[in-house]
Design a protein around this motif. Structure first.
Motif, PDB file in Angstrom:
ATOM      1  N   LEU A 132       0.829  -1.209   0.000  1.00 47.17           N
ATOM      2  CA  LEU A 132       0.000   0.000   0.000  1.00 47.17           C
ATOM      3  C   LEU A 132       0.859   1.252   0.000  1.00 47.17           C
ATOM      4  O   LEU A 132       0.568   2.228  -0.704  1.00 47.17           O
ATOM      5  CB  LEU A 132      -0.923  -0.020   1.220  1.00 47.17           C
ATOM      6  CG  LEU A 132      -1.950   1.116   1.346  1.00 47.17           C
ATOM      7  CD1 LEU A 132      -2.923   1.087   0.177  1.00 47.17           C
ATOM      8  CD2 LEU A 132      -2.699   1.008   2.664  1.00 47.17           C
ATOM      9  N   ALA A 133       1.949   1.232   0.768  1.00 43.48           N
ATOM     10  CA  ALA A 133       2.855   2.381   0.789  1.00 43.48           C
ATOM     11  C   ALA A 133       3.542   2.548  -0.557  1.00 43.48           C
ATOM     12  O   ALA A 133       3.801   3.681  -1.004  1.00 43.48           O
ATOM     13  CB  ALA A 133       3.890   2.204   1.903  1.00 43.48           C
ATOM     14  N   GLY A 134       3.842   1.438  -1.220  1.00 45.57           N
ATOM     15  CA  GLY A 134       4.471   1.522  -2.529  1.00 45.57           C
ATOM     16  C   GLY A 134       3.564   2.110  -3.592  1.00 45.57           C
ATOM     17  O   GLY A 134       4.043   2.680  -4.586  1.00 45.57           O
ATOM     18  N   LEU A 135       2.248   1.984  -3.398  1.00 47.01           N
ATOM     19  CA  LEU A 135       1.314   2.547  -4.377  1.00 47.01           C
ATOM     20  C   LEU A 135       1.392   4.069  -4.437  1.00 47.01           C
ATOM     21  O   LEU A 135       1.097   4.668  -5.470  1.00 47.01           O
ATOM     22  CB  LEU A 135      -0.123   2.123  -4.039  1.00 47.01           C
ATOM     23  CG  LEU A 135      -0.468   0.645  -4.192  1.00 47.01           C
ATOM     24  CD1 LEU A 135      -1.886   0.388  -3.723  1.00 47.01           C
ATOM     25  CD2 LEU A 135      -0.303   0.197  -5.645  1.00 47.01           C
ATOM     26  N   VAL A 136       1.779   4.685  -3.330  1.00 48.29           N
ATOM     27  CA  VAL A 136       1.812   6.153  -3.261  1.00 48.29           C
ATOM     28  C   VAL A 136       2.791   6.729  -4.282  1.00 48.29           C
ATOM     29  O   VAL A 136       2.557   7.818  -4.827  1.00 48.29           O
ATOM     30  CB  VAL A 136       2.183   6.603  -1.831  1.00 48.29           C
ATOM     31  CG1 VAL A 136       2.291   8.113  -1.753  1.00 48.29           C
ATOM     32  CG2 VAL A 136       1.159   6.083  -0.828  1.00 48.29           C
TER      33      VAL A 136
ATOM     34  N   ILE B 287      -7.811  -1.992  -0.262  1.00 49.85           N
ATOM     35  CA  ILE B 287      -7.776  -1.042   0.858  1.00 49.85           C
ATOM     36  C   ILE B 287      -7.724   0.392   0.341  1.00 49.85           C
ATOM     37  O   ILE B 287      -8.382   1.292   0.892  1.00 49.85           O
ATOM     38  CB  ILE B 287      -6.568  -1.340   1.762  1.00 49.85           C
ATOM     39  CG1 ILE B 287      -6.750  -2.691   2.448  1.00 49.85           C
ATOM     40  CG2 ILE B 287      -6.385  -0.244   2.800  1.00 49.85           C
ATOM     41  CD1 ILE B 287      -5.539  -3.158   3.222  1.00 49.85           C
ATOM     42  N   ALA B 288      -6.972   0.613  -0.741  1.00 53.17           N
ATOM     43  CA  ALA B 288      -6.914   1.957  -1.328  1.00 53.17           C
ATOM     44  C   ALA B 288      -8.293   2.388  -1.824  1.00 53.17           C
ATOM     45  O   ALA B 288      -8.684   3.553  -1.654  1.00 53.17           O
ATOM     46  CB  ALA B 288      -5.910   1.980  -2.481  1.00 53.17           C
ATOM     47  N   ALA B 289      -9.039   1.460  -2.413  1.00 54.42           N
ATOM     48  CA  ALA B 289     -10.402   1.777  -2.845  1.00 54.42           C
ATOM     49  C   ALA B 289     -11.284   2.117  -1.645  1.00 54.42           C
ATOM     50  O   ALA B 289     -12.141   3.009  -1.717  1.00 54.42           O
ATOM     51  CB  ALA B 289     -10.988   0.601  -3.623  1.00 54.42           C
ATOM     52  N   GLY B 290     -11.061   1.421  -0.521  1.00 55.70           N
ATOM     53  CA  GLY B 290     -11.817   1.743   0.690  1.00 55.70           C
ATOM     54  C   GLY B 290     -11.488   3.129   1.219  1.00 55.70           C
ATOM     55  O   GLY B 290     -12.388   3.876   1.637  1.00 55.70           O
TER      56      GLY B 290
ATOM     57  N   ILE C  41      -1.202 -11.297  -4.637  1.00 60.24           N
ATOM     58  CA  ILE C  41      -2.296 -11.206  -3.677  1.00 60.24           C
ATOM     59  C   ILE C  41      -2.128 -10.017  -2.737  1.00 60.24           C
ATOM     60  O   ILE C  41      -3.096  -9.325  -2.418  1.00 60.24           O
ATOM     61  CB  ILE C  41      -2.411 -12.522  -2.881  1.00 60.24           C
ATOM     62  CG1 ILE C  41      -2.577 -13.714  -3.831  1.00 60.24           C
ATOM     63  CG2 ILE C  41      -3.591 -12.459  -1.920  1.00 60.24           C
ATOM     64  CD1 ILE C  41      -3.778 -13.608  -4.733  1.00 60.24           C
ATOM     65  N   SER C  42      -0.906  -9.763  -2.289  1.00 60.61           N
ATOM     66  CA  SER C  42      -0.683  -8.609  -1.400  1.00 60.61           C
ATOM     67  C   SER C  42      -1.036  -7.304  -2.105  1.00 60.61           C
ATOM     68  O   SER C  42      -1.647  -6.406  -1.511  1.00 60.61           O
ATOM     69  CB  SER C  42       0.782  -8.577  -0.942  1.00 60.61           C
ATOM     70  OG  SER C  42       1.083  -9.697  -0.156  1.00 60.61           O
ATOM     71  N   LEU C  43      -0.655  -7.195  -3.366  1.00 60.74           N
ATOM     72  CA  LEU C  43      -0.988  -6.004  -4.138  1.00 60.74           C
ATOM     73  C   LEU C  43      -2.488  -5.885  -4.325  1.00 60.74           C
ATOM     74  O   LEU C  43      -3.042  -4.781  -4.257  1.00 60.74           O
ATOM     75  CB  LEU C  43      -0.283  -6.050  -5.493  1.00 60.74           C
ATOM     76  CG  LEU C  43      -0.576  -4.909  -6.457  1.00 60.74           C
ATOM     77  CD1 LEU C  43      -0.188  -3.570  -5.848  1.00 60.74           C
ATOM     78  CD2 LEU C  43       0.142  -5.120  -7.784  1.00 60.74           C
ATOM     79  N   MET C  44      -3.154  -7.017  -4.549  1.00 59.54           N
ATOM     80  CA  MET C  44      -4.603  -6.993  -4.713  1.00 59.54           C
ATOM     81  C   MET C  44      -5.289  -6.433  -3.471  1.00 59.54           C
ATOM     82  O   MET C  44      -6.160  -5.556  -3.566  1.00 59.54           O
ATOM     83  CB  MET C  44      -5.110  -8.408  -5.002  1.00 59.54           C
ATOM     84  CG  MET C  44      -6.615  -8.499  -5.227  1.00 59.54           C
ATOM     85  SD  MET C  44      -7.220 -10.202  -5.278  1.00 59.54           S
ATOM     86  CE  MET C  44      -7.168 -10.624  -3.521  1.00 59.54           C
ATOM     87  N   TYR C  45      -4.876  -6.914  -2.292  1.00 56.34           N
ATOM     88  CA  TYR C  45      -5.487  -6.417  -1.056  1.00 56.34           C
ATOM     89  C   TYR C  45      -5.114  -4.957  -0.805  1.00 56.34           C
ATOM     90  O   TYR C  45      -5.923  -4.187  -0.272  1.00 56.34           O
ATOM     91  CB  TYR C  45      -5.072  -7.285   0.128  1.00 56.34           C
ATOM     92  CG  TYR C  45      -5.881  -8.541   0.257  1.00 56.34           C
ATOM     93  CD1 TYR C  45      -7.139  -8.524   0.855  1.00 56.34           C
ATOM     94  CD2 TYR C  45      -5.413  -9.757  -0.223  1.00 56.34           C
ATOM     95  CE1 TYR C  45      -7.897  -9.669   0.973  1.00 56.34           C
ATOM     96  CE2 TYR C  45      -6.160 -10.917  -0.113  1.00 56.34           C
ATOM     97  CZ  TYR C  45      -7.404 -10.866   0.485  1.00 56.34           C
ATOM     98  OH  TYR C  45      -8.157 -12.012   0.593  1.00 56.34           O
ATOM     99  N   ALA C  46      -3.908  -4.569  -1.178  1.00 57.46           N
ATOM    100  CA  ALA C  46      -3.515  -3.168  -1.019  1.00 57.46           C
ATOM    101  C   ALA C  46      -4.388  -2.260  -1.874  1.00 57.46           C
ATOM    102  O   ALA C  46      -4.806  -1.182  -1.430  1.00 57.46           O
ATOM    103  CB  ALA C  46      -2.043  -2.993  -1.398  1.00 57.46           C
ATOM    104  N   LEU C  47      -4.696  -2.694  -3.094  1.00 60.09           N
ATOM    105  CA  LEU C  47      -5.565  -1.906  -3.961  1.00 60.09           C
ATOM    106  C   LEU C  47      -6.993  -1.867  -3.436  1.00 60.09           C
ATOM    107  O   LEU C  47      -7.674  -0.836  -3.542  1.00 60.09           O
ATOM    108  CB  LEU C  47      -5.536  -2.491  -5.378  1.00 60.09           C
ATOM    109  CG  LEU C  47      -4.233  -2.271  -6.158  1.00 60.09           C
ATOM    110  CD1 LEU C  47      -4.191  -3.174  -7.387  1.00 60.09           C
ATOM    111  CD2 LEU C  47      -4.099  -0.810  -6.568  1.00 60.09           C
TER     112      LEU C  47
END
Length: 272
Positions: free
Chosen positions: A60-64, A240-243, A232-238
């Protein structure tokens, strides 16, 4: 005479209302994250399908700092915003018209009650057939879903106007347009703003749903792409980002609602 001085250790009871309101959610979030990590670490949850908290938060931090994430986010917001714009442009005027014209509402009540509960996802084949898999199909679904809460709340708001006030204005020969503009619309405004807040969330939900099922861009598409590639980790991070995006959107709508209804007793006491 003996003077007794009572001392108290700092506690949450000594905090102000705003601080107390932030402490409980913070504790709940931290507890959830800790339980998530522990559940995966001890094997209560299979890490193959539900990764641990640390790896997910790292993703999630990497998405920033990921440009592709921000492009996907902008695409999702564009679809939801355009759908919401169409819902506002159609839902409020039609709601005012049907809410202030009783015979018109009775005449169209059957088709309204037929279309209103229809699941928007059932129209996905229609959206793809008519508008294709681009932005237009996503906007159509978001607009259709967001239209109904706003339309229905506007109709209810128009019907909820105090009839005594309306009749008093009519007895003083206040013009129809002035009665609508100065009495009915202000009375219906709390209903309309509630409908707008609900519709904004619904538009976002349908935009992401469309991206998951047929679109080639946006957060939903990125979530589906991460799932199909096994990230899978990236999927859940995305997810959470949508949330977080939904949470931010709701906060913006609440802010707008409080400012628009600053004159109303229900929101006046909530303003700083």
């Amino acid at each position: 005479m003996t003077v007794v001085v009572e001392t108290r250790s700092p506690s949450t009871s000594s905090l102000g209302p705003g601080a107390r309101g932030r402490v409980a959610p913070t504790i709940a979030i931290v507890a959830t994250l800790v339980l998530w990590q522990l559940a995966v670490t001890v094997g209560l949850i299979d890490a193959q399908y539900f990764p641990d908290m640390v790896s997910t938060v790292t993703q999630l931090a990497g998405l920033v700092v990921s440009s592709s994430f921000w492009l996907a986010l902008a695409d999702t917001l564009m679809g939801a915003a355009l759908g919401m714009a169409w819902a506002v442009a159609l839902g409020i005027p039609l709601g005012v018209l049907f809410g202030s014209t009783e015979w018109l509402y009775r005449a169209f009540r059957v088709p309204i009650e037929f279309l209103r509960p229809m699941p928007s996802v059932a129209l996905i084949p229609v959206a793809v057939l008519v508008f294709g898999t681009g932005l237009e199909g996503k906007v159509f679904l978001a607009a259709f879903a967001a239209f109904w809460p706003l339309f229905v709340q506007t109709v209810y708001g128009m019907h909820d106007t105090d009839s005594v006030v309306v009749e008093t204005a009519r007895s003083y020969r206040v013009r129809t347009f002035d009665r609508l503009w100065r009495i009915k619309l202000p009375g219906a405004l709390p209903f309309i703003m509630t409908g707008a807040r609900i519709s904004a969330a619904v538009a976002l939900i349908l935009a992401v749903t469309a991206e998951l099922l047929f679109s080639q861009s946006g957060l939903g598409y990125e979530i589906n792409l991460a799932r199909s590639s096994g990230a899978i980790s990236l999927m859940y991070a995305l997810i959470i980002a949508a949330g977080f995006l939904g949470l931010l959107l709701n906060a913006v709508m609440v802010f707008i609602e409080q400012r628009v209804l600053s004159w109303h007793p229900s929101t006046r006491e909530l303003l700083p």
